[in-house]
Design a protein around this motif. Structure first.
Motif, PDB file in Angstrom:
ATOM      1  N   ALA A  35       0.832  -1.206   0.000  1.00 29.44           N
ATOM      2  CA  ALA A  35       0.000   0.000   0.000  1.00 29.44           C
ATOM      3  C   ALA A  35       0.867   1.256   0.000  1.00 29.44           C
ATOM      4  CB  ALA A  35      -0.937  -0.002   1.198  1.00 29.44           C
ATOM      5  N   ALA A  36       1.945   1.236   0.781  1.00 32.09           N
ATOM      6  CA  ALA A  36       2.824   2.408   0.879  1.00 32.09           C
ATOM      7  C   ALA A  36       3.852   2.451  -0.240  1.00 32.09           C
ATOM      8  CB  ALA A  36       3.547   2.397   2.226  1.00 32.09           C
ATOM      9  N   GLN A  37       4.020   1.351  -0.948  1.00 32.98           N
ATOM     10  CA  GLN A  37       5.042   1.180  -1.985  1.00 32.98           C
ATOM     11  C   GLN A  37       6.438   1.465  -1.431  1.00 32.98           C
ATOM     12  OE1 GLN A  37       3.547   3.502  -5.363  1.00 32.98           O
ATOM     13  NE2 GLN A  37       2.724   1.607  -6.219  1.00 32.98           N
ATOM     14  N   GLN A  38       6.645   1.003  -0.221  1.00 35.17           N
ATOM     15  CA  GLN A  38       7.959   1.128   0.397  1.00 35.17           C
ATOM     16  C   GLN A  38       8.027   0.246   1.638  1.00 35.17           C
ATOM     17  OE1 GLN A  38       8.894   4.997   1.891  1.00 35.17           O
ATOM     18  NE2 GLN A  38       6.883   5.305   2.807  1.00 35.17           N
ATOM     19  N   THR A  39       9.246  -0.079   2.023  1.00 28.75           N
ATOM     20  CA  THR A  39       9.494  -0.809   3.260  1.00 28.75           C
ATOM     21  C   THR A  39      10.922  -0.524   3.691  1.00 28.75           C
ATOM     22  OG1 THR A  39       9.238  -2.952   4.376  1.00 28.75           O
ATOM     23  CG2 THR A  39      10.285  -2.986   2.205  1.00 28.75           C
ATOM     24  N   VAL A  40      11.185  -0.726   4.954  1.00 27.28           N
ATOM     25  CA  VAL A  40      12.530  -0.550   5.486  1.00 27.28           C
ATOM     26  C   VAL A  40      13.036  -1.920   5.910  1.00 27.28           C
ATOM     27  CG1 VAL A  40      13.934   0.546   7.274  1.00 27.28           C
ATOM     28  CG2 VAL A  40      12.039   1.803   6.235  1.00 27.28           C
ATOM     29  N   ILE A  41      14.238  -2.247   5.447  1.00 28.81           N
ATOM     30  CA  ILE A  41      14.819  -3.552   5.738  1.00 28.81           C
ATOM     31  C   ILE A  41      16.162  -3.375   6.431  1.00 28.81           C
ATOM     32  CG2 ILE A  41      13.625  -4.694   3.826  1.00 28.81           C
ATOM     33  CD1 ILE A  41      16.282  -4.508   2.233  1.00 28.81           C
ATOM     34  N   SER A  42      16.603  -4.421   7.097  1.00 29.68           N
ATOM     35  CA  SER A  42      17.926  -4.400   7.711  1.00 29.68           C
ATOM     36  C   SER A  42      18.506  -5.804   7.693  1.00 29.68           C
ATOM     37  CB  SER A  42      17.856  -3.859   9.135  1.00 29.68           C
ATOM     38  OG  SER A  42      17.021  -4.659   9.930  1.00 29.68           O
ATOM     39  N   ARG A  43      19.827  -5.846   7.697  1.00 25.87           N
ATOM     40  CA  ARG A  43      20.531  -7.129   7.722  1.00 25.87           C
ATOM     41  C   ARG A  43      20.523  -7.653   9.145  1.00 25.87           C
ATOM     42  NH1 ARG A  43      25.471  -9.269   8.840  1.00 25.87           N
ATOM     43  NH2 ARG A  43      26.406  -7.274   9.398  1.00 25.87           N
ATOM     44  N   ARG A  44      20.234  -8.927   9.289  1.00 24.74           N
ATOM     45  CA  ARG A  44      20.303  -9.578  10.595  1.00 24.74           C
ATOM     46  C   ARG A  44      21.747  -9.969  10.877  1.00 24.74           C
ATOM     47  NH1 ARG A  44      15.138 -13.654  10.083  1.00 24.74           N
ATOM     48  NH2 ARG A  44      13.541 -12.046  10.186  1.00 24.74           N
ATOM     49  N   LEU A  45      22.070 -10.074  12.135  1.00 27.76           N
ATOM     50  CA  LEU A  45      23.442 -10.413  12.525  1.00 27.76           C
ATOM     51  C   LEU A  45      23.883 -11.770  11.984  1.00 27.76           C
ATOM     52  CD1 LEU A  45      23.514  -9.113  16.202  1.00 27.76           C
ATOM     53  CD2 LEU A  45      24.510  -8.049  14.162  1.00 27.76           C
ATOM     54  N   ASP A  46      22.940 -12.689  11.806  1.00 23.39           N
ATOM     55  CA  ASP A  46      23.296 -14.024  11.312  1.00 23.39           C
ATOM     56  C   ASP A  46      23.345 -14.096   9.786  1.00 23.39           C
ATOM     57  OD1 ASP A  46      20.531 -13.783  10.995  1.00 23.39           O
ATOM     58  OD2 ASP A  46      20.150 -15.888  11.440  1.00 23.39           O
ATOM     59  N   GLU A  47      23.155 -12.966   9.102  1.00 29.32           N
ATOM     60  CA  GLU A  47      23.195 -12.945   7.639  1.00 29.32           C
ATOM     61  C   GLU A  47      24.526 -12.393   7.159  1.00 29.32           C
ATOM     62  OE1 GLU A  47      18.437 -12.439   6.780  1.00 29.32           O
ATOM     63  OE2 GLU A  47      19.617 -10.625   7.123  1.00 29.32           O
ATOM     64  N   SER A  48      25.011 -12.962   6.096  1.00 27.82           N
ATOM     65  CA  SER A  48      26.307 -12.607   5.536  1.00 27.82           C
ATOM     66  C   SER A  48      26.306 -11.183   4.976  1.00 27.82           C
ATOM     67  CB  SER A  48      26.648 -13.592   4.419  1.00 27.82           C
ATOM     68  OG  SER A  48      27.602 -13.069   3.536  1.00 27.82           O
ATOM     69  N   PRO A  49      27.310 -10.368   5.341  1.00 27.60           N
ATOM     70  CA  PRO A  49      27.422  -9.030   4.737  1.00 27.60           C
ATOM     71  C   PRO A  49      27.575  -9.103   3.217  1.00 27.60           C
ATOM     72  CG  PRO A  49      28.851  -9.192   6.661  1.00 27.60           C
ATOM     73  CD  PRO A  49      28.317 -10.572   6.374  1.00 27.60           C
ATOM     74  N   GLN A  50      28.244 -10.141   2.719  1.00 28.33           N
ATOM     75  CA  GLN A  50      28.404 -10.296   1.267  1.00 28.33           C
ATOM     76  C   GLN A  50      27.058 -10.588   0.600  1.00 28.33           C
ATOM     77  OE1 GLN A  50      30.288 -12.017   3.550  1.00 28.33           O
ATOM     78  NE2 GLN A  50      32.233 -10.956   3.312  1.00 28.33           N
ATOM     79  N   ASP A  51      26.247 -11.451   1.226  1.00 23.14           N
ATOM     80  CA  ASP A  51      24.912 -11.729   0.691  1.00 23.14           C
ATOM     81  C   ASP A  51      24.068 -10.456   0.696  1.00 23.14           C
ATOM     82  OD1 ASP A  51      25.541 -14.415   0.355  1.00 23.14           O
ATOM     83  OD2 ASP A  51      24.410 -15.095   2.108  1.00 23.14           O
TER      84      ASP A  51
END
Length: 88
Positions: A35-51
């Motif tokens: 509906a807003a045509q947007q979202t805010v995301i963040s990397r989790r600590l267990d996710e690879s910075p390269q990914d």
């Protein structure tokens, strides 16, 4: 006492990148994000910075999508989708 045998899984293992992409796809697909045509995301600590960087690079290459870094390290994704032409 007998031990239960573990059956091998026939499901293919998914990569850490694919898991990340699925998580972000789910965030983008929520009714509120759509509906807003947007979202805010963040990397989790267990996710690879390269990914994470690979995914952001691929998103940046998507026409109509804007990737805006936030001061707190999160990333705002916003997009605009042209409405389908009305047919009479």
């Amino acid at each position: 006492m007998s031990r239960a045998r573990v059956k091998p899984s026939n499901q293919p293992q998914i990569s850490s990148y694919e898991r990340l992409a699925l998580r972000i796809r789910d965030a983008i697909s929520t009714p509120s994000a759509q509906a807003a045509q947007q979202t805010v995301i963040s990397r989790r600590l267990d996710e690879s910075p390269q990914d994470w960087e690979r995914l952001l690079d691929e998103i940046r290459d998507t026409e109509g999508v804007h990737v805006t870094p936030q001061d707190d390290g999160r990333v705002r994704l916003s997009w605009y989708i042209e409405p389908a032409p009305q047919t009479n």
